[in-house]
Write a protein that holds these residues in place. Structure first.
Motif, PDB file in Angstrom:
ATOM      1  N   GLN A 124       0.517  -1.149   0.509  1.00  0.00           N
ATOM      2  CA  GLN A 124      -0.041   0.175   0.143  1.00  0.00           C
ATOM      3  C   GLN A 124       1.146   1.435   0.169  1.00  0.00           C
ATOM      4  O   GLN A 124       1.120   2.342  -1.196  1.00  0.00           O
ATOM      5  CB  GLN A 124      -0.740   0.156   1.020  1.00  0.00           C
ATOM      6  N   ARG A 125       1.651   0.983   1.444  1.00  0.00           N
ATOM      7  CA  ARG A 125       2.553   2.149   0.383  1.00  0.00           C
ATOM      8  C   ARG A 125       3.896   2.733  -0.320  1.00  0.00           C
ATOM      9  O   ARG A 125       3.947   3.963  -1.199  1.00  0.00           O
ATOM     10  CB  ARG A 125       4.241   2.172   2.262  1.00  0.00           C
ATOM     11  N   LEU A 126       3.596   1.563  -1.205  1.00  0.00           N
ATOM     12  CA  LEU A 126       4.661   1.962  -3.202  1.00  0.00           C
ATOM     13  C   LEU A 126       2.885   2.622  -4.052  1.00  0.00           C
ATOM     14  O   LEU A 126       3.110   2.225  -4.689  1.00  0.00           O
ATOM     15  CB  LEU A 126       5.171   0.145  -3.191  1.00  0.00           C
ATOM     16  N   GLY A 127       2.226   2.045  -3.976  1.00  0.00           N
ATOM     17  CA  GLY A 127       0.587   2.530  -4.862  1.00  0.00           C
ATOM     18  C   GLY A 127       0.034   1.540  -5.080  1.00  0.00           C
ATOM     19  O   GLY A 127      -0.308   1.471  -6.004  1.00  0.00           O
ATOM     20  N   VAL A 128       0.091   0.138  -4.312  1.00  0.00           N
ATOM     21  CA  VAL A 128      -0.268  -1.032  -4.565  1.00  0.00           C
ATOM     22  C   VAL A 128      -1.607  -1.106  -3.225  1.00  0.00           C
ATOM     23  O   VAL A 128      -1.118  -1.802  -2.304  1.00  0.00           O
ATOM     24  CB  VAL A 128       0.554  -2.207  -4.778  1.00  0.00           C
ATOM     25  N   ALA A 129      -2.711  -1.334  -4.007  1.00  0.00           N
ATOM     26  CA  ALA A 129      -3.821  -1.534  -3.190  1.00  0.00           C
ATOM     27  C   ALA A 129      -4.217  -3.743  -3.584  1.00  0.00           C
ATOM     28  O   ALA A 129      -3.534  -3.989  -4.855  1.00  0.00           O
ATOM     29  CB  ALA A 129      -5.208  -1.240  -3.742  1.00  0.00           C
ATOM     30  N   VAL A 130      -4.176  -4.235  -2.469  1.00  0.00           N
ATOM     31  CA  VAL A 130      -3.664  -5.755  -2.684  1.00  0.00           C
ATOM     32  C   VAL A 130      -5.048  -6.498  -2.322  1.00  0.00           C
ATOM     33  O   VAL A 130      -6.312  -5.930  -1.345  1.00  0.00           O
ATOM     34  CB  VAL A 130      -2.745  -6.065  -1.568  1.00  0.00           C
ATOM     35  N   HIS A 131      -5.921  -7.359  -2.781  1.00  0.00           N
ATOM     36  CA  HIS A 131      -7.325  -7.777  -3.397  1.00  0.00           C
ATOM     37  C   HIS A 131      -7.323  -9.111  -2.835  1.00  0.00           C
ATOM     38  O   HIS A 131      -6.844  -9.939  -3.791  1.00  0.00           O
ATOM     39  CB  HIS A 131      -8.544  -7.245  -3.019  1.00  0.00           C
ATOM     40  N   ALA A 132      -7.569  -9.438  -1.916  1.00  0.00           N
ATOM     41  CA  ALA A 132      -7.243 -10.997  -1.866  1.00  0.00           C
ATOM     42  C   ALA A 132      -9.686 -11.714  -2.843  1.00  0.00           C
ATOM     43  O   ALA A 132      -9.593 -12.621  -3.355  1.00  0.00           O
ATOM     44  CB  ALA A 132      -7.352 -12.226  -0.611  1.00  0.00           C
ATOM     45  N   GLN A 133     -10.477 -10.400  -1.967  1.00  0.00           N
ATOM     46  CA  GLN A 133     -11.763 -10.663  -2.579  1.00  0.00           C
ATOM     47  C   GLN A 133     -12.022  -9.578  -3.440  1.00  0.00           C
ATOM     48  O   GLN A 133     -11.456  -9.166  -3.886  1.00  0.00           O
ATOM     49  CB  GLN A 133     -12.893 -10.237  -1.200  1.00  0.00           C
ATOM     50  N   ALA A 134     -13.022  -9.944  -4.488  1.00  0.00           N
ATOM     51  CA  ALA A 134     -13.671  -9.008  -5.441  1.00  0.00           C
ATOM     52  C   ALA A 134     -12.913  -7.294  -4.945  1.00  0.00           C
ATOM     53  O   ALA A 134     -13.539  -7.384  -3.895  1.00  0.00           O
ATOM     54  CB  ALA A 134     -14.526  -9.598  -6.026  1.00  0.00           C
ATOM     55  N   PRO A 135     -12.158  -6.807  -5.551  1.00  0.00           N
ATOM     56  CA  PRO A 135     -12.457  -5.123  -4.771  1.00  0.00           C
ATOM     57  C   PRO A 135     -13.855  -4.837  -5.096  1.00  0.00           C
ATOM     58  O   PRO A 135     -13.966  -5.618  -6.546  1.00  0.00           O
ATOM     59  CB  PRO A 135     -10.843  -4.393  -6.450  1.00  0.00           C
ATOM     60  N   PRO A 136     -13.619  -3.888  -4.777  1.00  0.00           N
ATOM     61  CA  PRO A 136     -14.342  -2.375  -5.498  1.00  0.00           C
ATOM     62  C   PRO A 136     -13.850  -2.798  -7.506  1.00  0.00           C
ATOM     63  O   PRO A 136     -13.536  -1.450  -7.514  1.00  0.00           O
ATOM     64  CB  PRO A 136     -14.880  -1.467  -4.593  1.00  0.00           C
TER      65      PRO A 136
END
Length: 137
Positions: A124-136
Motif C-alpha cells: 500500500q505504501r508503494l501505491g499497490v492495493a492488494v485484494h483477496a476478495q473482489a475489489p470494488p
C-alpha cells in the motif's frame, strides 16, 4: 483506467471456475473498462496449472477446456515485460513477479496467497492495493 495484476488462483476463478465473485472483474476486463497486465511467465504458469488433474476434472465436468481458458487469457491481458525488483521481498518466490509487476504499474494486485497478503501494508505504501476478495469495481 484501472490496471490489474492477477495471480493464478484468481485467473482460475475468472476463466475456469466461473466464480460469482469474479464475474464483475471479468465484465470490466471483457468490456475494456480496466486493463490487466501480465508477463509471459505468468501465462506459462497459468498454462501449467491448467494441466493439474483437479483443474482438468473440473473443466471436463463443466464443459470447459484449457484451450478456452488460455484463449480468454490471451484475449484480455496486455503482455508486458517482467518488472525489475521493487525491493520488497515475498516469502514465496513464485509470487515475486506479481508483486514486482504490480508495483511497476501501480496496479491493483489480486491474490489469495498468504505470502502476498502479508505484504499488504508495505505494498500500500508503494501505491499497490492488494485484494483477496473482489475489489470494488
Amino acid at each position: 483506467m484501472r490496471v490489474f495484476v492477477i495471480d493464478t488462483n484468481w485467473l482460475l476463478d475468472l476463466w475456469v471456475f466461473d466464480d460469482p465473485q469474479a464475474r464483475p472483474l471479468r465484465h470490466v476486463l471483457e468490456s475494456r473498462q480496466a486493463q490487466w497486465v501480465a508477463t509471459e511467465a505468468m501465462r506459462a504458469e497459468f498454462e501449467r496449472v491448467l494441466t493439474y488433474p483437479a483443474v482438468q476434472r473440473w473443466q471436463r465436468h463443466h464443459g470447459g477446456s484449457p484451450a478456452h481458458a488460455l484463449a480468454a487469457f490471451d484475449r484480455h491481458h496486455r503482455r508486458v515485460a517482467a518488472a525489475p525488483g521493487c525491493g520488497l521481498r515475498c516469502q514465496d518466490p513464485d509470487d515475486q513477479g506479481f508483486i514486482d509487476l504490480a508495483v511497476a504499474h501501480r496496479a491493483v494486485l489480486l491474490s489469495k496467497d498468504r505470502a502476498v497478503l502479508a505484504l499488504r501494508a508495505p505494498l500500500q505504501r508503494l501505491g499497490v492495493a492488494v485484494h483477496a476478495q473482489a475489489p470494488p469495481i
